[in-house]
Design a protein around this motif. Sequence first.
Motif, mmCIF file in Angstrom:
data_model
loop_
_atom_site.group_PDB
_atom_site.id
_atom_site.type_symbol
_atom_site.label_atom_id
_atom_site.label_comp_id
_atom_site.label_asym_id
_atom_site.label_seq_id
_atom_site.Cartn_x
_atom_site.Cartn_y
_atom_site.Cartn_z
ATOM 1 N N SER A 190 1.164 5.095 -9.010
ATOM 2 C CA SER A 190 1.948 4.523 -7.909
ATOM 3 C C SER A 190 3.139 3.728 -8.437
ATOM 4 O O SER A 190 3.048 3.082 -9.484
ATOM 5 C CB SER A 190 1.066 3.619 -7.042
ATOM 6 O OG SER A 190 0.257 2.798 -7.859
ATOM 7 N N TYR A 227 6.244 0.931 -7.341
ATOM 8 C CA TYR A 227 6.494 -0.129 -6.353
ATOM 9 C C TYR A 227 7.994 -0.422 -6.298
ATOM 10 O O TYR A 227 8.554 -0.998 -7.235
ATOM 11 C CB TYR A 227 5.673 -1.380 -6.724
ATOM 12 C CG TYR A 227 4.184 -1.068 -6.695
ATOM 13 C CD1 TYR A 227 3.405 -1.376 -5.589
ATOM 14 C CD2 TYR A 227 3.573 -0.377 -7.756
ATOM 15 C CE1 TYR A 227 2.054 -1.038 -5.528
ATOM 16 C CE2 TYR A 227 2.231 -0.032 -7.708
ATOM 17 C CZ TYR A 227 1.476 -0.357 -6.591
ATOM 18 O OH TYR A 227 0.146 -0.007 -6.534
ATOM 19 N N LYS A 244 11.281 -2.305 -4.942
ATOM 20 C CA LYS A 244 11.562 -3.662 -4.455
ATOM 21 C C LYS A 244 12.423 -3.621 -3.190
ATOM 22 O O LYS A 244 13.123 -2.636 -2.950
ATOM 23 C CB LYS A 244 12.317 -4.415 -5.557
ATOM 24 C CG LYS A 244 12.228 -5.896 -5.466
ATOM 25 C CD LYS A 244 12.548 -6.531 -6.796
ATOM 26 C CE LYS A 244 14.035 -6.763 -6.969
ATOM 27 N NZ LYS A 244 14.322 -7.328 -8.285
ATOM 28 N N SER A 302 3.773 1.171 -13.782
ATOM 29 C CA SER A 302 3.011 1.902 -12.761
ATOM 30 C C SER A 302 1.614 2.188 -13.271
ATOM 31 O O SER A 302 1.464 2.746 -14.359
ATOM 32 C CB SER A 302 3.676 3.253 -12.491
ATOM 33 O OG SER A 302 4.806 3.067 -11.727
ATOM 34 N N ILE A 339 -3.638 0.109 -5.173
ATOM 35 C CA ILE A 339 -2.753 -0.752 -4.371
ATOM 36 C C ILE A 339 -3.492 -2.042 -4.010
ATOM 37 O O ILE A 339 -2.925 -3.134 -4.048
ATOM 38 C CB ILE A 339 -2.297 -0.008 -3.092
ATOM 39 C CG1 ILE A 339 -1.408 1.187 -3.466
ATOM 40 C CG2 ILE A 339 -1.576 -0.955 -2.133
ATOM 41 C CD1 ILE A 339 -1.051 2.092 -2.301
ATOM 42 N N TYR A 358 -2.359 -5.855 -4.662
ATOM 43 C CA TYR A 358 -2.299 -6.883 -3.613
ATOM 44 C C TYR A 358 -3.134 -8.109 -4.004
ATOM 45 O O TYR A 358 -2.701 -9.245 -3.844
ATOM 46 C CB TYR A 358 -2.784 -6.271 -2.292
ATOM 47 C CG TYR A 358 -3.163 -7.295 -1.264
ATOM 48 C CD1 TYR A 358 -2.200 -8.110 -0.659
ATOM 49 C CD2 TYR A 358 -4.504 -7.472 -0.908
ATOM 50 C CE1 TYR A 358 -2.561 -9.068 0.273
ATOM 51 C CE2 TYR A 358 -4.869 -8.427 0.023
ATOM 52 C CZ TYR A 358 -3.894 -9.230 0.601
ATOM 53 O OH TYR A 358 -4.250 -10.186 1.510
ATOM 54 N N TYR A 406 3.347 -7.276 -4.713
ATOM 55 C CA TYR A 406 3.019 -6.547 -3.479
ATOM 56 C C TYR A 406 3.940 -6.982 -2.332
ATOM 57 O O TYR A 406 4.484 -6.157 -1.607
ATOM 58 C CB TYR A 406 1.549 -6.764 -3.097
ATOM 59 C CG TYR A 406 1.159 -5.974 -1.873
ATOM 60 C CD1 TYR A 406 0.864 -4.622 -1.969
ATOM 61 C CD2 TYR A 406 1.135 -6.575 -0.611
ATOM 62 C CE1 TYR A 406 0.541 -3.881 -0.837
ATOM 63 C CE2 TYR A 406 0.814 -5.840 0.520
ATOM 64 C CZ TYR A 406 0.515 -4.487 0.394
ATOM 65 O OH TYR A 406 0.222 -3.753 1.518
ATOM 66 N N THR A 443 7.428 -5.676 -2.330
ATOM 67 C CA THR A 443 7.547 -4.213 -2.342
ATOM 68 C C THR A 443 7.990 -3.691 -0.975
ATOM 69 O O THR A 443 7.380 -3.999 0.049
ATOM 70 C CB THR A 443 6.192 -3.578 -2.733
ATOM 71 O OG1 THR A 443 5.899 -3.946 -4.071
ATOM 72 C CG2 THR A 443 6.225 -2.065 -2.626
ATOM 73 N N ILE A 481 6.072 2.118 -1.419
ATOM 74 C CA ILE A 481 5.237 2.575 -2.538
ATOM 75 C C ILE A 481 5.337 4.097 -2.601
ATOM 76 O O ILE A 481 5.102 4.777 -1.601
ATOM 77 C CB ILE A 481 3.760 2.153 -2.349
ATOM 78 C CG1 ILE A 481 3.660 0.622 -2.272
ATOM 79 C CG2 ILE A 481 2.893 2.698 -3.476
ATOM 80 C CD1 ILE A 481 2.281 0.091 -1.919
ATOM 81 N N LYS A 514 4.959 0.459 4.045
ATOM 82 C CA LYS A 514 5.240 0.602 2.617
ATOM 83 C C LYS A 514 4.953 2.033 2.143
ATOM 84 O O LYS A 514 5.533 2.503 1.178
ATOM 85 C CB LYS A 514 4.399 -0.390 1.800
ATOM 86 C CG LYS A 514 4.773 -1.864 2.016
ATOM 87 C CD LYS A 514 3.964 -2.743 1.075
ATOM 88 C CE LYS A 514 3.867 -4.187 1.523
ATOM 89 N NZ LYS A 514 5.037 -5.005 1.298
#
Length: 679
Positions: free
Chosen positions: A220, A222, A224, A253, A295, A299, A306, A309, A312, A363
């Motif tokens: 994954s 992320y 911004k 990642s 994820i 978080y 998180y 983000t 995703i 997301k």
Amino acid sequence: MADGRKGGMPMLGWWLMLVGSLRLASVWFGFFNIWALRVAVFSQAEMTEVHGRTFGVWTLLTCTLCFLCAFNLENRPLYMATFLSFIYALGHFLTEYLIYQTMAVANLSTVGFFAGTSIVWMLLQWNSHGSQAVKQASLKATVLDAGLTVVAYDSVHFDSDLPHYGTRGGVRRDPTDPARVVSSPLMWAEALELLLHRLRPRLDYARVAAVSGSAQQHGSVYWKEGAAAALASLDPAKNLAPQLAGALATPESPMWMDSSTTAQCREVEAALGGALELARLTGCRAHERCTGPQIRKMYQTRRRVYDSTERISLVSSFMASLLIGGYACIDETDGAGMNLMDIATRDLRRDALEATAPNLQDKIGKLAPAHAAAGTLSPYFVQRFQFTANCLVVQWSGDNPNSLAGLTLSDPGDLAISLGTSDTVFGITDLPEPSLDGNILPNPVDPNTYMVMLCYKNGSLTREDVRNHYAEGSWDVFNKHLEKTPPLNEGKLGYYYKEPEILPPLPVGFHRYGFDNSPSGSLDEMVEHNIDQFDPPSEVRAIIEGQFLSMRGHAESCGLPVPPKRIIATGGASSNQIILKIMASIFGCPVYTVQRPDSASLGAALRAAHGWFCNHQGRFLPVTCLHSGRLDKTSLSVKLAAPFGDSEEDIDLLKKYTLLVKKRLEIEQKLVERYGRRS
Ligand code: ADP
């Protein structure tokens, strides 16, 4: 220090070759010219010829170590011995200078420079040269023409071509937490650009109609807040990766090898009604690698990342996003590895989103089928590489779905078995059965059917272990044993787990059984008893038959059609005809092999053509339309390797194997109840 490589050998290897060569010169001086040795090393002492020869023979040994180690950096004892040779040499020169005063300071600094540099370098790379089993991870490009023939191919190896990211096998392991495995999205972006530069002399980009791709599932990325704007305004005069550095909420990642999310997996499963229920709802139970638990961990443990983000992406949709200059949807096939998507409707599930992290739906964004167009190439690529502005970007997908496409699996009954380091089975069905064993994904080349995937940890390395113990370490002897032993192995059944197995979840151990009656009557008549060891030929047949019986049993219980219409075999062991013949007898269908390796890259190219075709026609059309009736003239052609005979004898044997499959699963269940994990 980065593990740089030149021509396949790490830089440390080249350094050791250099030091070895200098040592070789000292050997020559020791034996034939002690005057030079005195000037270069022991300038404050009188040297005798015997001292020169003694120095020469010690140095010859250290020189041998340097050369051997340069080519075998992964060999721990050799690495240690070479490292110690530098420590001893430095200690020797220091005592000669400080205590015995046979060397001048200039002599000491020269030899000290080489010994000291080697010591520091070897220390820095102490754990960087693992076994050769680490695969060279890479980004590959396969270009197909309109006749589906490969016209260009190239690759970028992450470790050696982009050493400044410090990856090994394309990933970095956290030294403080081996379960944490990450990689760098900027590295993938740089690899994409480098690959396009490499291909440019051989390819007129203006003639490329469509692009798609394949990426490892589960990872994954992320993005911004504000990244969408950065993606849409990339400057074609500048390199890609530096422009993206500020667009990521974290530069790392988590990858599919990451296994640091066990707690999050159990939490997600508990919230959705248990592991089997989660598998029924989303296609698979929560595995540590799945994106949802990953994820959730982000978080829980890195809240600031998180919260900052905006979007995703999976690795696949990240790469497609780069190409279109905006957020690409997550492909439904690759998205099935998230534990977030409803496998029946292919929409995100509200309960799964809530069990994972707050405010997640926005997301993740929307999902799209694998044959859909993600968009057209962004002005960045059009201007920098002279593609046409209407070059289509088809959804990127995961590596196994792309392999399925590249192996030309398209309809229910098509099955692929990859016999590599770990074994993978995948096939197509329209009636998948949720289970704890397999993963269910939408079929990447037909949204109306499903792909089922089974992964075994004990593949080639376990077969090799049995070969080494019972067949003199030779595949020829292994094959002779297979030919010598009858099908069904006279009722001998083996379970070989050299590594902790995933399917079934059992620890390391070998279990062997015999039957009082041969597998001809009913299951009840087949009463098993433990056996300590078989004769060597039976051990060899037991591992091969056992692995295929397990694959067949689990494939059937996940809803894959029985018998399959055909099997496409790939991976290192698919070069073994005798193994393929046994596969055909146990599954009851012909076995084919492919002409080209790299089925994932080839599959991505085929999917690009498929997506372009569907887009052009304005509706979904089966992928077979692209090569119907002329598959053997394309680079996707397959070759019959082991037919399934339809004589009475073959049918009778198949019936007996069918009974044995049931018995095998029954015993396996008992083993799991006794030793295994079923949470
Ligand atoms: P990976 O999954 O790492 O890509 P490969 O698909 O290249 O692995 O398969 C490599 C394996 O193939 C080797 O570990 C070896 O055990 C196996 N192999 C090679 N030749 C044979 C053979 N003749 N019979 C059975 N297995 C073989």
